[in-house]
Design an enzyme around this catalytic site. Sequence first.
Site, PDB file in Angstrom:
ATOM      1  N   GLY A 249       0.780  -1.235   0.000  1.00  0.00           N
ATOM      2  CA  GLY A 249       0.000   0.000   0.000  1.00  0.00           C
ATOM      3  C   GLY A 249       0.809   1.280   0.000  1.00  0.00           C
ATOM      4  N   GLU A 291       4.663  -6.239   1.230  1.00  0.00           N
ATOM      5  CA  GLU A 291       4.105  -6.580  -0.077  1.00  0.00           C
ATOM      6  C   GLU A 291       3.866  -5.374  -0.982  1.00  0.00           C
ATOM      7  OE1 GLU A 291       1.357 -10.290   1.314  1.00  0.00           O
ATOM      8  OE2 GLU A 291       0.468  -8.308   1.541  1.00  0.00           O
ATOM      9  N   ARG A 294       2.059  -1.481  -6.326  1.00  0.00           N
ATOM     10  CA  ARG A 294       2.082  -0.230  -7.073  1.00  0.00           C
ATOM     11  C   ARG A 294       3.448   0.476  -7.016  1.00  0.00           C
ATOM     12  NH1 ARG A 294      -2.696   2.764  -7.270  1.00  0.00           N
ATOM     13  NH2 ARG A 294      -3.376   1.433  -5.564  1.00  0.00           N
ATOM     14  N   ARG A 331      -9.041   2.825 -14.415  1.00  0.00           N
ATOM     15  CA  ARG A 331      -8.957   3.452 -13.095  1.00  0.00           C
ATOM     16  C   ARG A 331      -9.715   4.778 -13.013  1.00  0.00           C
ATOM     17  NH1 ARG A 331      -4.665   5.017 -10.844  1.00  0.00           N
ATOM     18  NH2 ARG A 331      -5.243   4.541  -8.705  1.00  0.00           N
ATOM     19  N   TYR A 335     -12.453   4.928 -10.212  1.00  0.00           N
ATOM     20  CA  TYR A 335     -12.179   5.738  -9.020  1.00  0.00           C
ATOM     21  C   TYR A 335     -11.887   7.214  -9.323  1.00  0.00           C
ATOM     22  CZ  TYR A 335      -9.842   1.102  -8.184  1.00  0.00           C
ATOM     23  OH  TYR A 335      -9.465  -0.204  -8.142  1.00  0.00           O
ATOM     24  N   CYS A 362     -17.888   2.893 -25.846  1.00  0.00           N
ATOM     25  CA  CYS A 362     -19.252   3.416 -25.896  1.00  0.00           C
ATOM     26  C   CYS A 362     -19.816   3.603 -24.503  1.00  0.00           C
ATOM     27  CB  CYS A 362     -20.121   2.482 -26.725  1.00  0.00           C
ATOM     28  SG  CYS A 362     -19.549   2.459 -28.414  1.00  0.00           S
ATOM     29  N   GLU A 363     -19.190   4.472 -23.743  1.00  0.00           N
ATOM     30  CA  GLU A 363     -19.607   4.836 -22.384  1.00  0.00           C
ATOM     31  C   GLU A 363     -19.224   6.296 -22.225  1.00  0.00           C
ATOM     32  OE1 GLU A 363     -20.834   2.943 -19.851  1.00  0.00           O
ATOM     33  OE2 GLU A 363     -20.755   1.061 -20.961  1.00  0.00           O
ATOM     34  N   TYR A 391      -1.814  -1.488 -12.109  1.00  0.00           N
ATOM     35  CA  TYR A 391      -3.280  -1.528 -12.196  1.00  0.00           C
ATOM     36  C   TYR A 391      -3.823  -0.914 -13.484  1.00  0.00           C
ATOM     37  CZ  TYR A 391      -2.487  -2.701  -7.330  1.00  0.00           C
ATOM     38  OH  TYR A 391      -2.022  -3.295  -6.187  1.00  0.00           O
TER      39      TYR A 391
HETATM   40  C1  LIG Z   1      -3.220  -5.065  -3.252  1.00  0.00           C
HETATM   41  C2  LIG Z   1      -2.447  -5.707  -2.192  1.00  0.00           C
HETATM   42  C3  LIG Z   1      -1.092  -5.411  -2.042  1.00  0.00           C
HETATM   43  C4  LIG Z   1      -0.374  -4.376  -2.855  1.00  0.00           C
HETATM   44  O1  LIG Z   1      -0.945  -3.120  -2.730  1.00  0.00           O
HETATM   45  P1  LIG Z   1      -0.223  -1.856  -3.402  1.00  0.00           P
HETATM   46  O2  LIG Z   1      -1.110  -0.736  -3.054  1.00  0.00           O
HETATM   47  O3  LIG Z   1      -0.174  -2.108  -4.866  1.00  0.00           O
HETATM   48  O4  LIG Z   1       1.139  -1.786  -2.805  1.00  0.00           O
HETATM   49  C5  LIG Z   1      -0.396  -6.108  -1.072  1.00  0.00           C
HETATM   50  N1  LIG Z   1      -1.001  -7.034  -0.299  1.00  0.00           N
HETATM   51  C6  LIG Z   1      -2.298  -7.349  -0.436  1.00  0.00           C
HETATM   52  C7  LIG Z   1      -2.896  -8.392   0.420  1.00  0.00           C
HETATM   53  C8  LIG Z   1      -3.073  -6.690  -1.368  1.00  0.00           C
HETATM   54  O5  LIG Z   1      -4.360  -6.999  -1.478  1.00  0.00           O
END
Ligand SMILES: *Cc1c(COP(=O)(O)O)cnc(C)c1O
Length: 432
Positions: A249, A291, A294, A331, A335, A362-363, A391
Amino acid sequence: MFVSDCLNINANGHLTIGNVDTMELAKQYGTPVYVIDEQAVRNNCKAFVSSMKENYGENGLVLYASKAFCCKEMCRICNEEGMGLDVVSGGELYTAISAGFPTEKICFHGNNKTVQELTMAVENGVGRIVVDNIEELGRLDSICKEKNLKANILLRIKPGVEAHTHEFIRTGQIDSKFGFAIETGEALDAVKKAIATENINITGLHCHIGSQIFDIDPFVFAAKVMLDFMALVKKETGTELKELNLGGGFGIKYLSTENPPAFFDYMNTVAGKVKEYAKELGLNSPFIFIEPGRSIVGAAGITLYTVGSVKEIPNIRTYVAIDGGMFDNPRYILYQSKYEIMCANKANEPKDMCVTVAGKCCESGDLIGEHTMIQQVEPGDILAVLSTGAYNFSMASNYNRNGRPPVVMVNNGESRIIVKGDSYEDLVRNDI
Ligand SMILES: *Cc1c(COP(=O)(O)O)cnc(C)c1O
């Protein structure tokens, strides 16, 4: 001045990526086309891997969340950079296996993995399966029993922290489709069940608090909640869980005005706090996973489009229509995500035209940006949308039977296709 160091402007006033002229790329590969800079991706991988090492030694592993951008070449690069991989479907797992990714370094997520997906994970020796719910625990146990194999699992926990860009809430976020809640006692029950489950080895816990987060505090807060819970688990069961997956994240620059924290600062703070809290609670420092998705690929990629028409609606807005849209970048329609957009062949000119960039689907909502300042454009110009490495390709569709664009990787003046675009034949391949 740009959202990423891999972008520049050459003597012809053209945008370059990885020292390749985007006009050459548009000519050689056609548009729309996704372009990703290999050095930028590798530098991001290295930044994560080295700050894990510097701040937490060998007691951690960086997993690339492949849902951000998944293809075989990306899996190979992550493997070469010493990372593990997150997958969330049989398809992502299949991609990793096809690329020869070591399965013991794969972590399998998802709130409703099918029996077929779980079986595939067990048979292929996936390193960690992140169990989301009690039914899944039972399902996985039966599969392991039948195959006479043991699965290493983490349990997905709701830490009661939800974060997005500049805000985070510390409410007990029980209303999420992912994982077990701590507050209700559900998480502790699940840990007890997992410990008692014969064919399953619970190694630790997982949490993921959101995406595009710019502050370090919510990560620290989540780590605290998780370690407190690990201490509770130890007290209630006598078992000390050894692993803690803190999720992803980490925010990236979509606009040049944005300023996400350097990854090293995040890792330094969080690693320090994890060690401190563990010590206070009488626990060993857990092995940690993080993890990033992005933040590995997002700013390393751009998308090139050709302008087909410029439609000025007096006193309302000017639509600039491109040869892509929601089928290659959903995206905005999902969003209203903001992107920096520029005219790649007029990169030196002032951005003094306010436009709405419209896709070809067509949107009416098929837009890539509204009220965006770009250079004076005309039909035939090449538009570049920046920070589309994450993404975009992975969320692309064939809506309106448009082919998904190819993905081209550039590296210091060279370019190569790493994913072919869909041909018309590809579009009808599964039709009977
Ligand atoms: C989506 C996700 C990530 C990666 O999120 P980013 O915002 O791309 O860094 C990591 N772990 C889990 C479980 C996720 O669902």
